[in-house]
Design an enzyme around this catalytic site. Structure first.
Site, PDB file in Angstrom:
ATOM      1  N   ALA A  66     -29.841   4.247 155.515  1.00 57.65           N
ATOM      2  CA  ALA A  66     -30.040   4.359 153.848  1.00 57.65           C
ATOM      3  C   ALA A  66     -29.246   5.325 153.293  1.00 57.65           C
ATOM      4  CB  ALA A  66     -31.564   4.390 153.786  1.00 57.65           C
ATOM      5  N   GLU A 108     -31.028  -0.803 161.702  1.00 60.59           N
ATOM      6  CA  GLU A 108     -31.882  -1.837 161.129  1.00 60.59           C
ATOM      7  C   GLU A 108     -31.419  -3.260 160.766  1.00 60.59           C
ATOM      8  OE1 GLU A 108     -34.236   1.134 158.975  1.00 60.59           O
ATOM      9  OE2 GLU A 108     -36.080   0.442 159.832  1.00 60.59           O
TER      10      GLU A 108
HETATM   11  N1  3HC Z   1     -26.803   9.014 152.913  1.00 57.53           N
HETATM   12  C1  3HC Z   1     -26.343   9.619 151.966  1.00 57.53           C
HETATM   13  N2  3HC Z   1     -25.178  10.441 152.064  1.00 57.53           N
HETATM   14  C2  3HC Z   1     -24.677  10.634 153.268  1.00 57.53           C
HETATM   15  C3  3HC Z   1     -25.466  10.012 154.307  1.00 57.53           C
HETATM   16  C4  3HC Z   1     -26.515   9.050 153.993  1.00 57.53           C
HETATM   17  N3  3HC Z   1     -27.420   8.521 155.073  1.00 57.53           N
HETATM   18  N4  3HC Z   1     -25.050  10.276 155.647  1.00 57.53           N
HETATM   19  C5  3HC Z   1     -23.986  11.176 155.478  1.00 57.53           C
HETATM   20  N5  3HC Z   1     -23.842  11.368 154.029  1.00 57.53           N
HETATM   21  C6  3HC Z   1     -22.881  11.891 153.260  1.00 57.53           C
HETATM   22  C7  3HC Z   1     -22.906  13.582 153.903  1.00 57.53           C
HETATM   23  O1  3HC Z   1     -23.857  14.128 152.969  1.00 57.53           O
HETATM   24  C8  3HC Z   1     -21.688  13.762 153.542  1.00 57.53           C
HETATM   25  O2  3HC Z   1     -21.436  14.390 152.206  1.00 57.53           O
HETATM   26  P1  3HC Z   1     -20.375  15.228 151.632  1.00 57.53           P
HETATM   27  O3  3HC Z   1     -18.999  14.909 152.070  1.00 57.53           O
HETATM   28  O4  3HC Z   1     -20.597  15.342 150.370  1.00 57.53           O
HETATM   29  O5  3HC Z   1     -20.890  16.608 152.323  1.00 57.53           O
HETATM   30  C9  3HC Z   1     -20.582  12.763 154.033  1.00 57.53           C
HETATM   31  O6  3HC Z   1     -21.740  11.670 154.006  1.00 57.53           O
HETATM   32  C10 3HC Z   1     -20.122  12.971 155.358  1.00 57.53           C
HETATM   33  O7  3HC Z   1     -21.150  13.152 156.342  1.00 57.53           O
HETATM   34  P2  3HC Z   1     -20.998  14.471 157.697  1.00 57.53           P
HETATM   35  O8  3HC Z   1     -20.183  15.374 157.045  1.00 57.53           O
HETATM   36  O9  3HC Z   1     -22.391  14.328 157.997  1.00 57.53           O
HETATM   37  O10 3HC Z   1     -20.237  13.483 158.340  1.00 57.53           O
HETATM   38  P3  3HC Z   1     -19.757  13.191 160.010  1.00 57.53           P
HETATM   39  O11 3HC Z   1     -18.839  12.459 160.192  1.00 57.53           O
HETATM   40  O12 3HC Z   1     -19.912  14.683 160.480  1.00 57.53           O
HETATM   41  O13 3HC Z   1     -21.247  12.591 160.526  1.00 57.53           O
HETATM   42  C11 3HC Z   1     -22.896  10.837 160.391  1.00 57.53           C
HETATM   43  C12 3HC Z   1     -21.557  11.154 160.030  1.00 57.53           C
HETATM   44  C13 3HC Z   1     -23.074  10.989 161.878  1.00 57.53           C
HETATM   45  C14 3HC Z   1     -23.003   9.363 159.863  1.00 57.53           C
HETATM   46  C15 3HC Z   1     -23.811  12.060 159.885  1.00 57.53           C
HETATM   47  O14 3HC Z   1     -23.409  11.889 158.236  1.00 57.53           O
HETATM   48  C16 3HC Z   1     -25.323  11.472 159.724  1.00 57.53           C
HETATM   49  O15 3HC Z   1     -25.952  11.735 160.780  1.00 57.53           O
HETATM   50  N6  3HC Z   1     -25.754  10.886 158.636  1.00 57.53           N
HETATM   51  C17 3HC Z   1     -27.260  10.675 158.584  1.00 57.53           C
HETATM   52  C18 3HC Z   1     -27.635   9.527 159.472  1.00 57.53           C
HETATM   53  C19 3HC Z   1     -28.820   9.233 159.074  1.00 57.53           C
HETATM   54  O16 3HC Z   1     -30.030  10.077 159.044  1.00 57.53           O
HETATM   55  N7  3HC Z   1     -29.569   7.928 158.887  1.00 57.53           N
HETATM   56  C20 3HC Z   1     -30.797   7.240 158.472  1.00 57.53           C
HETATM   57  C21 3HC Z   1     -30.879   7.613 156.966  1.00 57.53           C
HETATM   58  S1  3HC Z   1     -32.719   7.168 156.635  1.00 57.53           S
HETATM   59  C22 3HC Z   1     -32.857   5.347 156.708  1.00 57.53           C
HETATM   60  O17 3HC Z   1     -31.854   4.891 157.161  1.00 57.53           O
HETATM   61  C23 3HC Z   1     -34.059   4.904 156.263  1.00 57.53           C
HETATM   62  C24 3HC Z   1     -34.390   3.711 156.887  1.00 57.53           C
HETATM   63  O18 3HC Z   1     -34.996   3.531 157.966  1.00 57.53           O
HETATM   64  C25 3HC Z   1     -34.802   2.746 155.658  1.00 57.53           C
END
Ligand code: 3HC
Length: 694
Positions: A66, A108
């Site tokens: 998300a 999901e």
């Molecule tokens: N939403 C918004 N922004 C996000 C994001 C997300 N889910 N995931 C990453 N970003 C942004 C980061 O803030 C970063 O922004 P910036 O360049 O301005 O600093 C940019 O994307 C790149 O992210 P990373 O620097 O972390 O890039 P990496 O390549 O090192 O890692 C990744 C990529 C493994 C995808 C890592 O970003 C990550 O773990 N993201 C979060 C994944 C996550 O937690 N997903 C679950 C979200 S909650 C959800 O899905 C709820 C659902 O169940 C309803």
């Protein structure tokens, strides 16, 4: 190609409809993506030429979840649940084509598809727990139906992703595709149609739930197994309850239960702080005055001066990143000991099954040692990790200046000394930087990087990138006594000691801070690190600390000598209160003319924590740290501050800076200027603002 929204397009190749998401950098499920996928599936179902559908993502990854930036804001467009219902309900088979990371809402969405294919390097997981929430779009109901309850619990309450090979083994991925993923997914979709395979709806299946239905004790056993690791966190328990609902309730009711448990977490302080921390960690890697496109130096070799515990730990980070390391010691014996320690650390990791023998052999093959400083003349970066002595360090840096190649980065791991002064000892202060690793250096995630007045942009940018390469989270700070982390720590230590003198015992202070969520209190920590370290520093400075000195005078240096502030039974690390220490403390109070009193847990907590917030505020005022959130990153990753409390500065914001300010004023009246609120804290408190507004 038809644009469904700005972020999602639809096109048809032969009989396959392809819904393509293009929302860099990580294809997060923002409103336009949700709407686009929903629209794409509808378009594909309406198109008579289409018999199957592929969900594909452009860029470096499949949907990584998300859009976290949308959390807490009003919902725009269709909900993710609605989108997934649309996918699962499609009358034509939908195949998710996964590369990079399918995380959270991304997985999901893929679980709503009838089939999943993935590239060999892809990873899939439900990391929501790390953001203090749970998968809220059916993940807790669908994943156990695919991989079974034990593995679903691990993945949902633990949050770690799995690779595509494992995902294929457990049936989460139907086929691993070598080579072109898009083409492979199209071929797979055609195969599904040609073979007349069914539309597999995970929500209809409950065979994999059977084991847990027959043995509900699985849940309590799992709770017990993670209790230590998840102490203080609220999300893991809700994750377990949601998976339990998958087993106990029909799918649709399970979804409702998941939603309730999700909403409960989303509105809580822990999730707020954990989401705040997610962005803080990423923000910390950015230095405002260093342009994004600053050219980086190539780092392909590293020299480390000092084969002690710290030098060895630092070396391991580089070796694991595939960067060759030469360690320098003054004597062969010390060098041999240091190299042997690294080898035995790796061997222990291998024996615990956390590293393969091949990986260990590769690391060891990249490691060498020398007793001649000249042997590191050609390395790209040198990290000095010897004992804290300015004169010796200056001498080493002068020698490095003379022997190291032009452009080499000269770094010091000092945690206390003035790095400007070290830099000035060379003719290339622009190449000098502090790289402060935290013990154990191969484990702790923080790298506190310290810029001097002259450190060049190139050196800073290179070291920030290098940190990521060696698996660390960097935060850049300026030079001051103790830098950011230890400077704040010292304020807490001073209060912990004052509390002993006024009436508390080490176990009281340690219990309160442990219950707050820290891994251990200050006295247990001192016993672990060695009480003699601070004693020698005090002796060098000619200062005294009655209780700490008396304890050291008895040779009670901590765990390594079997006693310190506590006693440790042979072979045990469990601290046991010791009447000898209590006696020392009572006598010290008496000698200082202090009437001991009962001190409440609330006072212990505030006296220890509020001065930390105040010190952080001074650090911001002085420009030593760029942002309050950088300080939080340092404390979470360097000192184990509970991530669900965001960090000391976020904690201050959460409890209200006005409260912190007013309490400090009261303490100032009672105990003196140690507690004087900083000007920044005073201003923010009076304006009703937070550190985030500063
Ligand atoms: N939403 C918004 N922004 C996000 C994001 C997300 N889910 N995931 C990453 N970003 C942004 C980061 O803030 C970063 O922004 P910036 O360049 O301005 O600093 C940019 O994307 C790149 O992210 P990373 O620097 O972390 O890039 P990496 O390549 O090192 O890692 C990744 C990529 C493994 C995808 C890592 O970003 C990550 O773990 N993201 C979060 C994944 C996550 O937690 N997903 C679950 C979200 S909650 C959800 O899905 C709820 C659902 O169940 C309803």
């Amino acid at each position: 190609m038809t644009a469904i929204t700005e972020l999602v397009s639809f096109d048809v190749e032969g009989s396959v409809g392809i819904v393509t998401v293009d929302n860099p950098p990580v294809n997060a499920l923002s409103a336009g993506v949700r709407e686009g996928i929903k629209g794409g599936i509808i378009a594909a179902n309406k198109d008579d030429a289409v018999t199957s559908i592929v969900l594909f993502c452009n860029g470096r990854t499949f949907i990584a979840g998300a859009d976290i930036t949308e959390f807490g804001k009003p919902m725009v467009g269709p909900s993710l649940l609605e989108v997934i219902v649309g996918i699962e309900g499609s009358s034509k088979p939908v195949v998710a084509a996964i590369h990079g990371t399918a995380l959270g809402g991304g997985l999901e969405t893929a679980l709503g598809c009838h089939y999943r294919v993935a590239s060999p390097t892809a990873k899939v997981g439900l990391p929501e727990v790390k953001l203090g929430i749970l998968p809220g779009a059916g993940g807790t109901q669908r994943l156990p139906r695919v991989v079974g309850v034990p593995m679903a619990l691990e993945m949902i309450a633990g949050g770690a992703p799995i690779g595509s090979a494992k995902a294929a083994e457990v049936g989460l991925v139907d086929e691993v595709i070598e080579g072109d993923l898009r083409a492979g997914a199209i071929a797979f979709a055609k195969k599904v149609v040609a073979e007349g395979r069914p539309l597999v709806k995970i929500s209809d299946q409950d065979e994999k739930l059977q084991e847990a239905k027959e043995n509900p004790a699985i849940f309590d056993d799992f709770r017990k197994s993670i209790a230590r690791k998840t102490r203080g966190f609220v999300a893991p328990e809700n994750c377990i309850k949601a998976v339990q609902a998958a087993v106990e309730l029909p799918f649709v009711e399970g979804l409702k239960r998941e939603r309730d448990l999700f909403v409960e977490l989303m509105g809580g302080e822990q999730s707020f702080s954990q989401r705040y921390f997610f962005f803080s960690e990423r923000l910390a890697a950015k230095i405002p005055d260093v342009p994004k496109d600053t050219p980086l130096l190539d780092i392909n070799s590293c020299g480390i001066i000092g084969a002690g515990t710290m030098g060895g730990g630092i070396a391991m980070n580089f070796l694991q990143a595939g960067i060759p390391v030469i360690i320098v010691e003054t004597q062969q014996e010390g060098l041999d000991k240091g190299l042997a320690l690294i080898k035995s650390n790796y061997a222990a990791t291998v024996s615990k099954g956390r590293m393969s023998q091949t990986a260990m052999d590769k690391c060891m093959s990249l490691l060498s040692g020398t007793i001649k400083l000249e042997d590191i003349s050609d390395v790209d970066i040198v990290i000095e990790a010897i004992f804290e002595n300015m004169e010796v360090k200056k001498e080493i840096f002068q020698k490095l200046d003379a022997i190291c190649k032009d452009g080499a980065i000269l770094a010091t791991n000092t945690s206390t000394l003035d790095i400007d002064e070290i830099g000035e000892a060379t003719n290339r202060p622009e190449s000098v930087i502090g790289l402060h690793f935290f013990s154990p250096a191969n484990v702790m995630k923080l790298l506190e990087e310290v810029r001097t007045k002259k450190t060049s942009h190139t050196v800073m940018a290179t070291c920030m990138a290098l940190a990521k390469r060696i698996g660390k989270v960097p935060a850049m700070v300026g030079v001051c006594e103790g830098f950011v982390g230890n400077r704040i720590l010292h304020r807490r230590s001073e209060q912990a000691t004052a509390l002993l003198m006024e009436g508390a015992m080490p176990a009281d202070v340690d219990r309160v801070l442990f219950d707050f969520g820290l891994p251990m209190g200050p006295f247990a920590m001192s016993d672990l690190a060695g009480n003699d370290v601070g004693w020698r520093i005090r002796q060098g400075k000619g200062v005294t600390s009655p209780v700490a000195d008396a304890i050291c005078e008895l040779g009670r240096f901590g765990q390594k000598t079997g006693s310190g502030y506590y006693e440790y039974k042979e072979g045990s690390r469990t601290p046991v209160s010791d009447p000898i220490v209590e006696d020392i403390i009572v006598k010290a109070s008496k000698a200082a003319g202090i009437d001991r009193r009962d001190i409440s847990d609330d006072e212990i907590l505030k006296r220890c924590i509020y001065p930390m917030i105040n010190e952080g505020s001074k650090i911001l005022e002085e420009g030593i740290a760029t942002r309050a959130s950088d300080i939080d990153v340092i404390w979470v990753y360097g000192y184990g501050w509970p991530i669900y409390r965001g960090g000391p500065m976020r904690y201050g914001d959460a409890i209200g800076l006005k409260n912190v300010y007013e309490t400090l004023l009261e303490y100032q009246k009672e105990h003196g200027d140690f507690f004087k609120p900083s000007a920044l804290l005073e201003r923010l408190a009076k304006e009703g603002k937070t550190f985030q507004d500063a």
